[in-house]
Design a protein around this motif. Structure first.
Motif, PDB file in Angstrom:
ATOM      1  N   GLY A  24      49.376 -17.473  10.639  1.00 47.34           N
ATOM      2  CA  GLY A  24      48.448 -17.581   9.520  1.00 47.34           C
ATOM      3  C   GLY A  24      47.672 -18.890   9.545  1.00 47.34           C
ATOM      4  O   GLY A  24      46.464 -18.914   9.261  1.00 47.34           O
ATOM      5  N   MET A  25      48.335 -19.979   9.886  1.00 48.02           N
ATOM      6  CA  MET A  25      47.661 -21.272   9.962  1.00 48.02           C
ATOM      7  C   MET A  25      46.617 -21.271  11.079  1.00 48.02           C
ATOM      8  O   MET A  25      45.504 -21.768  10.898  1.00 48.02           O
ATOM      9  N   VAL A  26      46.977 -20.708  12.217  1.00 44.84           N
ATOM     10  CA  VAL A  26      46.030 -20.620  13.330  1.00 44.84           C
ATOM     11  C   VAL A  26      44.864 -19.708  12.955  1.00 44.84           C
ATOM     12  O   VAL A  26      43.697 -20.017  13.209  1.00 44.84           O
ATOM     13  N   ASN A  27      45.166 -18.585  12.308  1.00 46.24           N
ATOM     14  CA  ASN A  27      44.121 -17.634  11.946  1.00 46.24           C
ATOM     15  C   ASN A  27      43.143 -18.227  10.928  1.00 46.24           C
ATOM     16  O   ASN A  27      41.952 -17.921  10.955  1.00 46.24           O
ATOM     17  N   ALA A  28      43.627 -19.080  10.048  1.00 48.14           N
ATOM     18  CA  ALA A  28      42.722 -19.742   9.109  1.00 48.14           C
ATOM     19  C   ALA A  28      41.720 -20.612   9.860  1.00 48.14           C
ATOM     20  O   ALA A  28      40.521 -20.618   9.541  1.00 48.14           O
ATOM     21  N   GLY A  29      42.201 -21.322  10.867  1.00 47.67           N
ATOM     22  CA  GLY A  29      41.296 -22.132  11.684  1.00 47.67           C
ATOM     23  C   GLY A  29      40.298 -21.274  12.440  1.00 47.67           C
ATOM     24  O   GLY A  29      39.115 -21.628  12.566  1.00 47.67           O
ATOM     25  N   LEU A  30      40.764 -20.123  12.947  1.00 47.53           N
ATOM     26  CA  LEU A  30      39.847 -19.213  13.620  1.00 47.53           C
ATOM     27  C   LEU A  30      38.801 -18.671  12.648  1.00 47.53           C
ATOM     28  O   LEU A  30      37.636 -18.461  13.018  1.00 47.53           O
ATOM     29  N   GLY A  31      39.190 -18.458  11.407  1.00 48.48           N
ATOM     30  CA  GLY A  31      38.250 -18.003  10.388  1.00 48.48           C
ATOM     31  C   GLY A  31      37.179 -19.047  10.090  1.00 48.48           C
ATOM     32  O   GLY A  31      36.002 -18.703   9.913  1.00 48.48           O
ATOM     33  N   LEU A  32      37.578 -20.306  10.047  1.00 47.50           N
ATOM     34  CA  LEU A  32      36.583 -21.364   9.854  1.00 47.50           C
ATOM     35  C   LEU A  32      35.597 -21.409  11.011  1.00 47.50           C
ATOM     36  O   LEU A  32      34.388 -21.546  10.810  1.00 47.50           O
ATOM     37  N   ARG A  33      36.117 -21.274  12.233  1.00 47.63           N
ATOM     38  CA  ARG A  33      35.236 -21.273  13.399  1.00 47.63           C
ATOM     39  C   ARG A  33      34.290 -20.076  13.368  1.00 47.63           C
ATOM     40  O   ARG A  33      33.094 -20.211  13.634  1.00 47.63           O
ATOM     41  N   LEU A  34      34.826 -18.917  13.005  1.00 42.79           N
ATOM     42  CA  LEU A  34      33.994 -17.714  12.926  1.00 42.79           C
ATOM     43  C   LEU A  34      32.911 -17.874  11.854  1.00 42.79           C
ATOM     44  O   LEU A  34      31.767 -17.457  12.052  1.00 42.79           O
ATOM     45  N   SER A  35      33.259 -18.484  10.740  1.00 40.02           N
ATOM     46  CA  SER A  35      32.258 -18.676   9.683  1.00 40.02           C
ATOM     47  C   SER A  35      31.144 -19.625  10.138  1.00 40.02           C
ATOM     48  O   SER A  35      29.993 -19.463   9.739  1.00 40.02           O
ATOM     49  N   GLN A  36      31.487 -20.587  10.976  1.00 37.46           N
ATOM     50  CA  GLN A  36      30.449 -21.458  11.542  1.00 37.46           C
ATOM     51  C   GLN A  36      29.534 -20.669  12.471  1.00 37.46           C
ATOM     52  O   GLN A  36      28.318 -20.819  12.414  1.00 37.46           O
ATOM     53  N   GLU A  37      30.121 -19.831  13.321  1.00 34.80           N
ATOM     54  CA  GLU A  37      29.338 -19.073  14.303  1.00 34.80           C
ATOM     55  C   GLU A  37      28.415 -18.057  13.632  1.00 34.80           C
ATOM     56  O   GLU A  37      27.293 -17.850  14.079  1.00 34.80           O
TER      57      GLU A  37
END
Length: 133
Positions: free
Chosen positions: A57-70
């Motif tokens: 979940g912690m890793v996925n939150a970071g991936l979500g932030l990256r996706l929102s930037q992209e």
């Protein structure tokens, strides 16, 4: 915009489905611990599923932030994303240290090399010793 091919939503959905089993494993852990006075396979399933889910979940939150930037749906600054990762790693390290400490303390307190036993309580004068699970 179809985002279902991205890692973040796929991991999130899988994690959500897997976590539906967590209350069931928790209930089985409770019932079996009361019956056998030790951890069973259900206990370890509940414990480790929770530990893995927190990490994923912690890793996925970071991936979500990256996706929102992209995708520019919600564009946090790079500094905010970096701060998330720094704080997440620190929290994860503290969490893992507490897990290791707790397991070591649990092993020492049982006196049987890590075999789980419920706590024993001192008896009052004229009362028999009871165990609580």
């Amino acid at each position: 915009m179809d985002l279902m091919g991205e890692n973040h939503p796929v991991i999130g959905i899988v994690l959500f489905v897997v976590l539906l089993f967590q209350p069931v494993l928790g209930a089985l852990h409770h019932v079996m611990f009361k019956k056998y006075s030790r951890r069973t396979v259900w206990s370890y399933g509940h414990i480790w599923l929770g530990r893995v889910a927190i990490t994923v979940g912690m890793v996925n939150a970071g991936l979500g932030l990256r996706l929102s930037q992209e995708t520019r749906l919600f564009a946090p600054s790079q500094g905010a994303v970096d701060a998330y990762w720094v704080i997440a790693v620190i929290i994860w390290l503290v969490y893992m240290a507490s897990v290791v400490y707790g397991e070591i303390k649990r092993g020492r307190s049982s006196g049987k090399g890590g075999v789980d036993t419920p706590p024993r309580y001192r008896q009052a004068e004229g009362e028999e010793l009871r165990q609580y699970a």
